[in-house]
Design an enzyme around this catalytic site. Structure first.
Site, PDB file in Angstrom:
ATOM      1  N   HIS A 157      62.315  47.572  43.769  1.00 55.85           N
ATOM      2  CA  HIS A 157      63.261  47.738  42.653  1.00 55.85           C
ATOM      3  C   HIS A 157      64.246  48.883  42.892  1.00 55.85           C
ATOM      4  O   HIS A 157      65.275  48.963  42.235  1.00 55.85           O
ATOM      5  CB  HIS A 157      62.492  47.990  41.353  1.00 55.85           C
ATOM      6  CG  HIS A 157      61.790  46.763  40.847  1.00 55.85           C
ATOM      7  ND1 HIS A 157      62.261  45.998  39.813  1.00 55.85           N
ATOM      8  CD2 HIS A 157      60.660  46.134  41.274  1.00 55.85           C
ATOM      9  CE1 HIS A 157      61.452  44.962  39.602  1.00 55.85           C
ATOM     10  NE2 HIS A 157      60.471  45.031  40.473  1.00 55.85           N
ATOM     11  N   ASP A 365      71.227  53.998  42.666  1.00 56.00           N
ATOM     12  CA  ASP A 365      70.408  53.182  41.756  1.00 56.00           C
ATOM     13  C   ASP A 365      70.140  51.853  42.434  1.00 56.00           C
ATOM     14  O   ASP A 365      71.041  51.280  43.053  1.00 56.00           O
ATOM     15  CB  ASP A 365      71.186  52.935  40.448  1.00 56.00           C
ATOM     16  CG  ASP A 365      70.284  52.935  39.219  1.00 56.00           C
ATOM     17  OD1 ASP A 365      69.119  52.537  39.355  1.00 56.00           O
ATOM     18  OD2 ASP A 365      70.759  53.326  38.138  1.00 56.00           O
TER      19      ASP A 365
HETATM   20  P1  ADQ Z   1      65.298  52.235  35.849  1.00 54.42           P
HETATM   21  O1  ADQ Z   1      65.568  53.373  36.774  1.00 54.42           O
HETATM   22  O2  ADQ Z   1      64.440  52.559  34.703  1.00 54.42           O
HETATM   23  O3  ADQ Z   1      64.712  50.967  36.622  1.00 54.42           O
HETATM   24  P2  ADQ Z   1      67.481  50.502  34.675  1.00 54.42           P
HETATM   25  O4  ADQ Z   1      67.693  49.381  35.610  1.00 54.42           O
HETATM   26  O5  ADQ Z   1      68.751  50.991  34.077  1.00 54.42           O
HETATM   27  O6  ADQ Z   1      66.785  51.772  35.325  1.00 54.42           O
HETATM   28  O7  ADQ Z   1      66.512  50.001  33.520  1.00 54.42           O
HETATM   29  C1  ADQ Z   1      66.236  50.789  32.433  1.00 54.42           C
HETATM   30  C2  ADQ Z   1      65.735  49.946  31.243  1.00 54.42           C
HETATM   31  O8  ADQ Z   1      65.202  50.841  30.291  1.00 54.42           O
HETATM   32  C3  ADQ Z   1      66.851  49.181  30.561  1.00 54.42           C
HETATM   33  O9  ADQ Z   1      66.353  47.971  30.077  1.00 54.42           O
HETATM   34  C4  ADQ Z   1      67.258  50.114  29.395  1.00 54.42           C
HETATM   35  O10 ADQ Z   1      67.675  49.436  28.243  1.00 54.42           O
HETATM   36  C5  ADQ Z   1      65.967  50.843  29.101  1.00 54.42           C
HETATM   37  N1  ADQ Z   1      66.275  52.245  28.730  1.00 54.42           N
HETATM   38  C6  ADQ Z   1      66.692  53.230  29.537  1.00 54.42           C
HETATM   39  N2  ADQ Z   1      66.878  54.361  28.841  1.00 54.42           N
HETATM   40  C7  ADQ Z   1      66.575  54.093  27.572  1.00 54.42           C
HETATM   41  C8  ADQ Z   1      66.586  54.862  26.359  1.00 54.42           C
HETATM   42  N3  ADQ Z   1      66.938  56.131  26.336  1.00 54.42           N
HETATM   43  N4  ADQ Z   1      66.208  54.235  25.228  1.00 54.42           N
HETATM   44  C9  ADQ Z   1      65.843  52.940  25.250  1.00 54.42           C
HETATM   45  N5  ADQ Z   1      65.831  52.176  26.345  1.00 54.42           N
HETATM   46  C10 ADQ Z   1      66.188  52.733  27.495  1.00 54.42           C
HETATM   47  C11 ADQ Z   1      64.330  50.645  37.976  1.00 54.42           C
HETATM   48  C12 ADQ Z   1      65.359  50.959  39.056  1.00 54.42           C
HETATM   49  C13 ADQ Z   1      66.686  50.285  38.737  1.00 54.42           C
HETATM   50  C14 ADQ Z   1      66.464  48.779  38.574  1.00 54.42           C
HETATM   51  C15 ADQ Z   1      65.318  48.488  37.618  1.00 54.42           C
HETATM   52  C16 ADQ Z   1      64.953  47.009  37.603  1.00 54.42           C
HETATM   53  O11 ADQ Z   1      65.542  52.372  39.189  1.00 54.42           O
HETATM   54  O12 ADQ Z   1      67.640  50.534  39.746  1.00 54.42           O
HETATM   55  O13 ADQ Z   1      67.650  48.201  38.072  1.00 54.42           O
HETATM   56  O14 ADQ Z   1      64.140  49.206  37.984  1.00 54.42           O
HETATM   57  O15 ADQ Z   1      64.711  46.524  38.887  1.00 54.42           O
END
Ligand code: ADQ
Length: 469
Positions: A157, A365
């Site tokens: 991921h 990311d």
């Molecule tokens: P993350 O680093 O956690 O994931 P991301 O892909 O943006 O990053 O996913 C975050 C999830 O958490 C989203 O669904 C978002 O809505 C939720 N979220 C984040 N902050 C929040 C907050 N303050 N309040 C509520 N909800 C929040 C890891 C990898 C990424 C990759 C994903 C999926 O680092 O690059 O895209 O896995 O593979």
């Protein structure tokens, strides 16, 4: 049809509303074949030897959830130490933050071995096994060492770094050798796939068999890029429900005389938060017409708070936000609203929809799902603008976002200014194209592409196992 077995560090109950797109998509795949989801329970056991205890089994509809506890030492070494103290920073190009400690790699191996031992007791001969993320890279090699012959795929991921950076990890050759115990290695982006290909050809002496198939260590592995998506329909449905509507109304009323900029993420050094606040300061300095108008809402949810690097980041962020508010704020206008907490998932679409501009500016990311959620939540007749880092995996797909280099503070400010003043026809055209791509390549597409590629690997005939030691 073979049963699907998903393995990840944490297990989610796909029936729970808070589970999110990934859990829902994996839950769908698991229920269609009747499946098993295996991982850590999230519990740290009080006993010193939880590794001996049988997995906890719970039935969630057609999906069996099987979890094991970790001891305090294993949690410290495997999770905080090696996974998040070595692999996370190095894979996000932060060699300066990595701590290489022999005790941590030992715990990482020990937990992967323990997972393999427990999982093996639950497996059927033709199960297809799909392992997720950096915590579990050696799981397949541990399973193979116990005689497991099943088809196995792995999805990373987070990004895979370039060869020279990966090679800085003292155990890099062991880690990559362990990747060859899988039949399929899946990455988020073409850039990650290229990094894998370059590493295995130059460092591991692999033979390129064409079609992203590589042979080394007496095994053949197929590699591919499978950009993860969101469940667009589920997210759009969520945005029509009461909590999201109420949040939208509250925000549009509260900020009726302002233009909202929004950042949402876990508080993590990969997300480029200090750089973003500096870019916002530069916006106010270079383009003073935004004073008393542009307001940045920055939500950063608590994450890995038991690690020092994260507490340092929290302090830096608080001080930066405080100084922008101190230097530019007025009695009736606070430039930055910073919140160190989670927003309930049901309210998120309303927040996204109220924003004129989303700032998704990570330094690195794997994909970034917030960018995709923002697009899905927009009003198609008056959409907001996505400002996206070129270093997010999502940048390979979301070509109609406004791309920035987050290290270039003034350049980012200039792009934010363009986003804030973009005419409606350009916003409509860009949003139309962005929505099309996230809809076509949604999370169900991602899952079926990966599983189809895994099922088409020449698994049994090609791969006679050599234990990785
Ligand atoms: P993350 O680093 O956690 O994931 P991301 O892909 O943006 O990053 O996913 C975050 C999830 O958490 C989203 O669904 C978002 O809505 C939720 N979220 C984040 N902050 C929040 C907050 N303050 N309040 C509520 N909800 C929040 C890891 C990898 C990424 C990759 C994903 C999926 O680092 O690059 O895209 O896995 O593979």
């Amino acid at each position: 049809m073979s049963r699907l077995v998903v393995v990840s560090n944490r297990v989610a109950d796909p029936r729970k509303a808070a589970a999110g797109g990934l859990a829902v998509a994996l839950g769908d795949a698991l229920s269609s074949t009747g499946g098993l989801w295996f991982g850590w329970s999230g519990q740290i056991a009080e006993s010193t030897a939880p590794a001996q205890a049988a997995p906890h089994i719970e039935q969630a509809g057609d999906v069996t959830l099987a979890t094991v506890d970790l001891s305090a030492d294993d949690h410290a070494g495997y999770y905080l130490g090696y996974s998040n103290g070595v692999l996370w920073p190095v894979f996000h190009l932060r060699l300066d933050l990595a701590r290489f400690d022999a005790g941590d790699i030992a715990a990482y191996r020990r937990v992967n071995k323990m997972f393999a031992r427990h999982l093996l007791t639950l497996l059927l001969p033709d199960d297809i096994i799909w392992v997720h993320d950096y915590h579990l890279i050696p799981l397949a090699s541990e399973l193979r060492a116990l005689g497991c012959q099943n088809r196995m795929g792995f999805f990373l991921h987070i990004p895979l770094p370039p060869q020279q950076v990966l090679a800085a990890i003292p155990q890099h050759d062991w880690l990559v050798r362990a990747m060859f115990a899988y039949d399929l290695m899946g990455f988020q982006s073409e850039a990650d796939l290229q990094n894998f290909s370059r590493y295995v050809l130059t460092e591991a002496g692999a033979v390129d068999l064409g079609g992203h198939r590589f042979r080394a260590f007496n095994r053949t592995v197929k590699a591919g890029a499978f950009p993860i998506g969101i469940d667009v329909d589920e997210f759009m449905a969520l945005s029509q429900e009461l909590p999201a509507q109420a949040m939208f109304e509250r925000m549009t009323e509260e900020y009726s005389r302002r233009q909202l900029l929004l950042g949402v993420e876990r508080l993590d050094y990969s997300k480029g938060l200090p750089q973003r606040i500096r870019a916002f300061r530069s916006l106010l300095q270079q383009y003073p017409e935004n004073i008393k108008s542009a307001t940045l809402i920055q939500i950063a949810s608590p994450s890995r708070e038991d690690m020092g690097t994260y507490t340092d980041l929290l302090a830096e962020l608080e001080s930066l936000c405080g100084s922008v508010n101190g230097d530019f704020g007025e009695l009736d206008w606070m430039p930055v609203r910073y919140m160190h907490r989670n927003v309930p998932r049901a309210e998120l679409p309303g927040l996204y929809r109220a924003a004129s501009v989303a700032l998704v500016t990570p330094l690195r990311d794997g994909m970034n799902l917030v960018a995709k959620e923002f697009i899905a939540a927009q009003d198609p007749s008056d959409p907001g603008v996505l400002v996206l880092s070129r270093f997010a995996g999502a940048a390979e797909q979301l070509l109609d976002a406004l791309m920035v280099n987050p290290y270039d503070i003034d350049g980012t400010a200039k792009t934010i200014q363009r986003a804030l003043h973009m005419p409606l026809d350009e916003r409509l055209a860009r949003h139309h194209n962005l929505l099309k791509i996230i809809r076509t390549q949604d999370v169900h597409w991602w899952r079926s592409q990966f599983l189809a590629a895994l099922e088409s690997t020449g698994h049994q005939s090609n791969n006679r196992h050599q234990p990785v030691r």
